[in-house]
Every structure is written in C-alpha cells, then in structure tokens.
Design a protein around this motif. Sequence first.
Motif, PDB file in Angstrom:
ATOM      1  N   LEU A 154      -7.487  23.877  19.062  1.00 57.93           N
ATOM      2  CA  LEU A 154      -6.268  23.482  18.363  1.00 57.93           C
ATOM      3  C   LEU A 154      -5.509  22.424  19.151  1.00 57.93           C
ATOM      4  CD1 LEU A 154      -4.179  23.721  16.135  1.00 57.93           C
ATOM      5  CD2 LEU A 154      -3.210  25.697  17.326  1.00 57.93           C
ATOM      6  N   LEU A 155      -5.365  22.614  20.449  1.00 58.16           N
ATOM      7  CA  LEU A 155      -4.658  21.629  21.268  1.00 58.16           C
ATOM      8  C   LEU A 155      -5.394  20.293  21.261  1.00 58.16           C
ATOM      9  CD1 LEU A 155      -3.656  23.916  24.280  1.00 58.16           C
ATOM     10  CD2 LEU A 155      -2.138  23.022  22.508  1.00 58.16           C
ATOM     11  N   LEU A 156      -6.724  20.332  21.319  1.00 61.38           N
ATOM     12  CA  LEU A 156      -7.514  19.106  21.283  1.00 61.38           C
ATOM     13  C   LEU A 156      -7.300  18.385  19.959  1.00 61.38           C
ATOM     14  CD1 LEU A 156      -9.705  17.272  22.540  1.00 61.38           C
ATOM     15  CD2 LEU A 156     -11.410  18.740  21.419  1.00 61.38           C
ATOM     16  N   ILE A 253      -7.723  27.131  12.094  1.00 60.77           N
ATOM     17  CA  ILE A 253      -8.085  25.746  11.777  1.00 60.77           C
ATOM     18  C   ILE A 253      -9.151  25.772  10.691  1.00 60.77           C
ATOM     19  CG2 ILE A 253      -8.845  23.520  12.683  1.00 60.77           C
ATOM     20  CD1 ILE A 253      -8.321  24.612  15.501  1.00 60.77           C
ATOM     21  N   GLY A 254      -8.915  25.065   9.590  1.00 61.91           N
ATOM     22  CA  GLY A 254      -9.894  25.010   8.510  1.00 61.91           C
ATOM     23  C   GLY A 254     -10.117  23.588   8.024  1.00 61.91           C
ATOM     24  N   CYS A 281      -4.180  23.208   9.758  1.00 62.86           N
ATOM     25  CA  CYS A 281      -3.964  24.021  10.946  1.00 62.86           C
ATOM     26  C   CYS A 281      -2.784  24.954  10.666  1.00 62.86           C
ATOM     27  CB  CYS A 281      -3.641  23.152  12.160  1.00 62.86           C
ATOM     28  SG  CYS A 281      -4.885  21.918  12.548  1.00 62.86           S
ATOM     29  N   ASN A 282      -3.058  26.236  10.566  1.00 66.89           N
ATOM     30  CA  ASN A 282      -2.014  27.236  10.348  1.00 66.89           C
ATOM     31  C   ASN A 282      -1.623  27.758  11.724  1.00 66.89           C
ATOM     32  OD1 ASN A 282      -4.246  28.279   7.798  1.00 66.89           O
ATOM     33  ND2 ASN A 282      -2.607  26.806   7.559  1.00 66.89           N
ATOM     34  N   ILE A 283      -0.521  27.245  12.252  1.00 65.16           N
ATOM     35  CA  ILE A 283      -0.174  27.411  13.663  1.00 65.16           C
ATOM     36  C   ILE A 283       0.892  28.491  13.800  1.00 65.16           C
ATOM     37  CG2 ILE A 283       0.642  26.219  15.725  1.00 65.16           C
ATOM     38  CD1 ILE A 283      -0.238  23.579  14.405  1.00 65.16           C
ATOM     39  N   GLY A 290      -1.600  19.538   8.338  1.00 60.49           N
ATOM     40  CA  GLY A 290      -2.900  19.138   7.835  1.00 60.49           C
ATOM     41  C   GLY A 290      -2.910  17.724   7.308  1.00 60.49           C
ATOM     42  N   SER A 291      -4.044  17.351   6.704  1.00 59.21           N
ATOM     43  CA  SER A 291      -4.239  15.975   6.254  1.00 59.21           C
ATOM     44  C   SER A 291      -5.044  15.945   4.967  1.00 59.21           C
ATOM     45  CB  SER A 291      -4.970  15.172   7.330  1.00 59.21           C
ATOM     46  OG  SER A 291      -5.361  13.907   6.835  1.00 59.21           O
ATOM     47  N   ILE A 292      -4.744  14.969   4.133  1.00 56.32           N
ATOM     48  CA  ILE A 292      -5.507  14.682   2.923  1.00 56.32           C
ATOM     49  C   ILE A 292      -6.303  13.397   3.173  1.00 56.32           C
ATOM     50  CG2 ILE A 292      -5.403  14.233   0.448  1.00 56.32           C
ATOM     51  CD1 ILE A 292      -4.339  16.999   1.263  1.00 56.32           C
TER      52      ILE A 292
END
Length: 390
Positions: A154-156, A253-254, A281-283, A290-292
């Motif tokens: 996740l950090l990366l 992370i998905g 990313c559900n943090i 997230g991104s589209i």
Amino acid sequence: MIKPVLPPVCYTEQGWFDREQEKIFGKLWLLAGLTQQLQAENDFIVRNFSGVPVLIQNAGGTLRAFRNACAHRGMPIQIADCGNRRLTCPYHGWSYNGDGQLRGIPNEKIYGLCKKEQANLKLHSYAVETVGNFVFVNLSDDPLPITEQFSDDLLLLLREVSPHFAPEVSYSTFTGHYNWKLNFENILDWNHAQFVHKQTLAPLLQFESGGGFSAASKNVSILFGPDSPLSDIRFTGELPPADPIGLKDISVIGRSSMPYTQRWFAKLFDAPLDPGSFFACNIFPNVNFGSIHGEHFYLQQFVPMAPDRVEYHSWVFTARLKHGVPPQPHLLWGIHHAEKRVIDEDVVLLNGLQKSLSVASTVGTMGDHEEPLAVVGRWYMEHLQEEGLS
C-alpha cells in the motif's frame, strides 16, 4: 454464510464512539490532505478530527501539524479551511515560528510575561508523515510507525502513483447522518454497485456472469505493467486471509476491469496510465482512494463526528496534463459532479441504514464475498471490546 461480527450498538452508542476516538482515531495515522494543497510557503489546511482542531502548514518547505489553537486563549490560528497565511493568531496578534515556538507578542508589556515564560509558550504539535503526495497526521503523543499500520504494498502504491498527479485539486465536504463504519463497509462491499449505482457507476464496470468483477490486464498499464515498480504488487483478492488479523490486513487494495472508451479529455494527457481498469485502496480507518483508467483519481474520507454523524471529504484530480496544456477547472468540476452523484446514491441508503440500526437488536446475514467486512469487524472487536460490554 458469515455471521456479522459487529452488533448494532457499535454503530449507535456513544460509549463505543468514545472508545473509537481513543483507540482508533487517537492512535492511528489519519489522512489530512494532499501535498498539492500545501505547495507554497505558509500554505495551510485546517481539519477537524472528531472534535480535535488540526492545522497543517508549509513552514519553510517542511509540513508541520499543530493543534489549531493559540497558546494565549485557544483561538484558532487559521480560521479558513485552507489558504496562505503566516502562523499569527487573528485575535491578539501572537505569532509563531515554523516549529510552533512563540515568535512575538504585540503590546508585550501589558501581559507581564517574563522571557522564560515566553520561551515555554508554543503550539501543541502532532506527528506528520508524507507518503508520496498523501499527508498523514497522528494525534498520539507516541505515534506508532506508519509501517505498522499500512502494508509495504500500500505504501509503495501511494508513493509510485503520486508523481502522476496533476497539481490542481477539486475539494468539497459535506455531512452525512450515519456512522463512519457504514461508509468503510460500503466501499468494501463491491456487490452493491450494480444495484445502487445502476445508471452512474455500474454501466462503466465489467461484471462476470456470477456477479463478480473481471480481472484487469497489466500488459497495457503504465502503473502496473511489467516494467513498473508496481508490477509485483499483491492485490487483496490474490492473498490468503490473514490469521491472526493484523492492522495491516484491514486496508484493502483491489484492481478490476473497466472497459476503456476514449473520452474527449484523453487528448489532454500523454497517455492513459491504466486503461481498461480501475483500482481502489480502502485505507483503514476511513479513506477510499482510487483511479479510473489512470486518467483521474478520487480520494474520499469519512470523519466521525458523532455515532450517527460523519463529515465527508472528497478530493478529485487528474493525471498530469501534457506540457503546455493549461489547467482544466471545468474538467475537474465535471468529474467531481459525477463523483458526487455516486456518493449521494450511497448516502441516501446509509442514512436509512443508520436509522434502522438504531432500533435493531441484531444485524442479518452476510455472504462469502463480504469476508473483508467480517475481517474488519473481528479486528475492531478484538481491540475495542471491554469486559462487560456487548
């Protein structure tokens, strides 16, 4: 079938809320904002973390976090939600250095404070960590290392995607009348999208015949392709469930397939960073990022203000524009408007769910696909339940 872990009282009663403030929001790293909002000397943002007023300020190129309260009478140093202004109290003019130490007092003699007393006056500070463009604050006097809260993957990911962000950000906030955990559970519950977001988000997605999401290819992805630092990142669905459950295990992370159709604004970017997919990313405890297609990014945060009230924060920004392309505020507005439509569809239902839980004795059943919700619930009960409480 999975038995729900959290009883309704965890969403409705003040006692549980108070323990959350102590054991979760008083100890964990909390998203404060983005470095795009803090580029220049004296740029600041102000946040309210469940009643704690926090000020994050660019002090000589270093990001500092303070309790937004003057050492004199407790007046907020910065009144606006964001802006550019020195660390000077608007009430009586007391000013502070970038480290929070008292710098000067107008009409100093009327206070009768000796030099030693003045030397001991400073703003209360909090720990700050930047991960790529993401700014986190910890309210604890003894903060845990951020590497104990978030996984290396996740950090990366947060570090590696940040250089692709455009500097312009659209930001808004509003209030919802439901418990913050319902929002975190909602973003983990991918199955609701085809029912709640029938005309907004669902048509963009690619569902398999059984109702799940199709996997996205990495071959055409700049972010996750074979030559990317993220090529070996492990998505949550590819990992076995953790036993025992650790803090790092409840941030998810998905990445899934999303058919790519070039839209008018695609020509503004060098190339889509992640065409044909979206990642999320559900943090934990309260962030969704997230991104589209790697063309635009969303960042959401739900800050608990009461057992049945949440302060929702929403940021939207695009990938970097081609050299020479000017900022596109109309594009940001359009993306954010579409994002808010999706959010509003959730909010209506979460408000209703909160009312239902307030008179419920139990929560119903859960399916196998809701295992991530149960994982969060088990961690929650292990860390927050006290003897005699149920």
